[in-house]
Write a protein that holds these residues in place. Structure first.
Motif, PDB file in Angstrom:
ATOM      1  N   PHE A   3      50.333  40.265 -17.712  1.00  0.00           N
ATOM      2  CA  PHE A   3      49.258  39.542 -17.021  1.00  0.00           C
ATOM      3  C   PHE A   3      48.153  39.218 -18.003  1.00  0.00           C
ATOM      4  N   LYS A   4      47.529  38.088 -17.713  1.00  0.00           N
ATOM      5  CA  LYS A   4      46.401  37.700 -18.562  1.00  0.00           C
ATOM      6  C   LYS A   4      45.162  38.492 -18.146  1.00  0.00           C
ATOM      7  N   ARG A   5      44.520  38.985 -19.107  1.00  0.00           N
ATOM      8  CA  ARG A   5      43.264  39.686 -18.836  1.00  0.00           C
ATOM      9  C   ARG A   5      42.145  38.679 -18.689  1.00  0.00           C
ATOM     10  N   ARG A   6      41.309  38.957 -17.689  1.00  0.00           N
ATOM     11  CA  ARG A   6      40.178  38.054 -17.524  1.00  0.00           C
ATOM     12  C   ARG A   6      39.136  38.353 -18.579  1.00  0.00           C
ATOM     13  N   GLN A   7      38.545  37.290 -19.019  1.00  0.00           N
ATOM     14  CA  GLN A   7      37.473  37.447 -19.993  1.00  0.00           C
ATOM     15  C   GLN A   7      36.211  37.884 -19.253  1.00  0.00           C
ATOM     16  N   VAL A   8      35.614  38.954 -19.665  1.00  0.00           N
ATOM     17  CA  VAL A   8      34.385  39.438 -19.059  1.00  0.00           C
ATOM     18  C   VAL A   8      33.223  38.820 -19.826  1.00  0.00           C
ATOM     19  N   GLU A   9      32.451  38.039 -19.059  1.00  0.00           N
ATOM     20  CA  GLU A   9      31.307  37.391 -19.713  1.00  0.00           C
ATOM     21  C   GLU A   9      30.151  38.368 -19.775  1.00  0.00           C
ATOM     22  N   GLU A  10      29.423  38.264 -20.816  1.00  0.00           N
ATOM     23  CA  GLU A  10      28.252  39.117 -20.951  1.00  0.00           C
ATOM     24  C   GLU A  10      27.193  38.693 -19.943  1.00  0.00           C
ATOM     25  N   ILE A  11      26.592  39.679 -19.340  1.00  0.00           N
ATOM     26  CA  ILE A  11      25.540  39.394 -18.371  1.00  0.00           C
ATOM     27  C   ILE A  11      24.211  39.322 -19.126  1.00  0.00           C
ATOM     28  N   TYR A  12      23.503  38.233 -18.872  1.00  0.00           N
ATOM     29  CA  TYR A  12      22.184  38.147 -19.478  1.00  0.00           C
ATOM     30  C   TYR A  12      21.258  37.481 -18.466  1.00  0.00           C
ATOM     31  N   ILE A  13      20.041  37.894 -18.490  1.00  0.00           N
ATOM     32  CA  ILE A  13      19.050  37.415 -17.533  1.00  0.00           C
ATOM     33  C   ILE A  13      18.150  36.403 -18.227  1.00  0.00           C
ATOM     34  N   ASN A  14      18.042  35.251 -17.608  1.00  0.00           N
ATOM     35  CA  ASN A  14      17.181  34.211 -18.148  1.00  0.00           C
ATOM     36  C   ASN A  14      15.758  34.442 -17.611  1.00  0.00           C
ATOM     37  N   LEU A  15      14.834  34.779 -18.461  1.00  0.00           N
ATOM     38  CA  LEU A  15      13.469  35.102 -18.066  1.00  0.00           C
ATOM     39  C   LEU A  15      12.547  33.881 -18.025  1.00  0.00           C
ATOM     40  N   THR A  16      13.006  32.768 -18.458  1.00  0.00           N
ATOM     41  CA  THR A  16      12.154  31.577 -18.516  1.00  0.00           C
ATOM     42  C   THR A  16      11.621  31.160 -17.146  1.00  0.00           C
ATOM     43  N   PRO A  17      12.414  31.087 -16.088  1.00  0.00           N
ATOM     44  CA  PRO A  17      11.856  30.711 -14.790  1.00  0.00           C
ATOM     45  C   PRO A  17      10.835  31.725 -14.263  1.00  0.00           C
ATOM     46  N   MET A  18      11.081  33.005 -14.517  1.00  0.00           N
ATOM     47  CA  MET A  18      10.140  34.026 -14.062  1.00  0.00           C
ATOM     48  C   MET A  18       8.802  33.893 -14.793  1.00  0.00           C
ATOM     49  N   ILE A  19       8.837  33.651 -16.081  1.00  0.00           N
ATOM     50  CA  ILE A  19       7.610  33.482 -16.854  1.00  0.00           C
ATOM     51  C   ILE A  19       6.873  32.228 -16.393  1.00  0.00           C
ATOM     52  N   ASP A  20       7.603  31.159 -16.095  1.00  0.00           N
ATOM     53  CA  ASP A  20       6.974  29.938 -15.585  1.00  0.00           C
ATOM     54  C   ASP A  20       6.257  30.201 -14.257  1.00  0.00           C
ATOM     55  N   CYS A  21       6.908  30.945 -13.384  1.00  0.00           N
ATOM     56  CA  CYS A  21       6.286  31.258 -12.084  1.00  0.00           C
ATOM     57  C   CYS A  21       5.038  32.106 -12.253  1.00  0.00           C
ATOM     58  N   ILE A  22       5.091  33.088 -13.132  1.00  0.00           N
ATOM     59  CA  ILE A  22       3.934  33.954 -13.358  1.00  0.00           C
ATOM     60  C   ILE A  22       2.773  33.164 -13.951  1.00  0.00           C
ATOM     61  N   LEU A  23       3.054  32.283 -14.905  1.00  0.00           N
ATOM     62  CA  LEU A  23       1.995  31.459 -15.487  1.00  0.00           C
ATOM     63  C   LEU A  23       1.409  30.510 -14.445  1.00  0.00           C
ATOM     64  N   PHE A  24       2.246  29.980 -13.570  1.00  0.00           N
ATOM     65  CA  PHE A  24       1.763  29.101 -12.512  1.00  0.00           C
ATOM     66  C   PHE A  24       0.842  29.865 -11.566  1.00  0.00           C
ATOM     67  N   ILE A  25       1.219  31.064 -11.175  1.00  0.00           N
ATOM     68  CA  ILE A  25       0.373  31.891 -10.301  1.00  0.00           C
ATOM     69  C   ILE A  25      -0.932  32.243 -11.000  1.00  0.00           C
ATOM     70  N   LEU A  26      -0.876  32.548 -12.280  1.00  0.00           N
ATOM     71  CA  LEU A  26      -2.083  32.865 -13.043  1.00  0.00           C
ATOM     72  C   LEU A  26      -3.041  31.682 -13.096  1.00  0.00           C
ATOM     73  N   VAL A  27      -2.514  30.487 -13.293  1.00  0.00           N
ATOM     74  CA  VAL A  27      -3.353  29.292 -13.318  1.00  0.00           C
ATOM     75  C   VAL A  27      -3.998  29.066 -11.950  1.00  0.00           C
ATOM     76  N   ILE A  28      -3.242  29.224 -10.885  1.00  0.00           N
ATOM     77  CA  ILE A  28      -3.787  29.068  -9.531  1.00  0.00           C
ATOM     78  C   ILE A  28      -4.894  30.081  -9.286  1.00  0.00           C
ATOM     79  N   LEU A  29      -4.687  31.330  -9.670  1.00  0.00           N
ATOM     80  CA  LEU A  29      -5.711  32.355  -9.485  1.00  0.00           C
ATOM     81  C   LEU A  29      -6.975  32.051 -10.281  1.00  0.00           C
ATOM     82  N   LEU A  30      -6.819  31.580 -11.497  1.00  0.00           N
ATOM     83  CA  LEU A  30      -7.987  31.245 -12.315  1.00  0.00           C
ATOM     84  C   LEU A  30      -8.757  30.066 -11.736  1.00  0.00           C
ATOM     85  N   LEU A  31      -8.048  29.115 -11.155  1.00  0.00           N
ATOM     86  CA  LEU A  31      -8.721  27.950 -10.589  1.00  0.00           C
ATOM     87  C   LEU A  31      -9.431  28.266  -9.281  1.00  0.00           C
TER      88      LEU A  31
END
Length: 140
Positions: A3-31
């Motif tokens: 049987f063919k073994r499935r390739q296990v992809e490495e799990i990685y978390i993309n933090l870019t959307p989370m950082i964008d959301c936090i910066l957006f909230i920070l800008v709103i709070l400052l304004l």
């Protein structure tokens, strides 16, 4: 059977959307944040002939502007309510009722607003109550 073994992809978390959301909230709070600024009341005191004012080291000065807003020793109160005025005067007095109590009311302030200050001062036990006026300038 092989049987063919499935390739296990490495799990990685993309933090870019989370950082964008936090910066957006920070800008709103400052304004939307307001910074506390020392506000001053513009008073136009009534003219009166009288004794020149004496300087006191410790005094409580309650200012009443033409719209009925109060300030105790230069600190503007957020409302016109008597409990707020009473609390601010108590804090300024520090349980001393022998201090000079000065009412500086705008010439356009209503009589009721000035009487409220006098009533609160009397209820708190102040006996040395003065009303501030402006000495007219004399041209020589």
């Amino acid at each position: 059977m092989k049987f063919k073994r499935r390739q296990v992809e490495e799990i990685y978390i993309n933090l870019t959307p989370m950082i964008d959301c936090i910066l957006f909230i920070l800008v709103i709070l400052l304004l939307t944040t307001t910074f506390q600024q020392q506000s001053r009341l513009n008073l136009s005191l009534p003219d009166a002939q009288g004794v020149p004012p004496k300087e006191f080291d410790h005094k409580i000065e309650v200012m009443v502007d033409s719209s009925g807003h109060y300030a105790v020793n230069g600190q503007a109160l957020s409302s016109k309510e008597l409990p707020d005025l009473s609390t601010a005067i108590k804090q300024a007095a520090n349980d001393r009722r022998d201090l000079m109590f000065v009412i500086a009311a705008d010439s356009a302030a209503t009589h009721q607003d000035v009487i409220r200050v006098m009533d609160v001062a009397g209820q708190l036990g102040f006996v040395n109550i003065n009303i501030s006026t402006k000495v007219p300038t004399r041209g020589y």
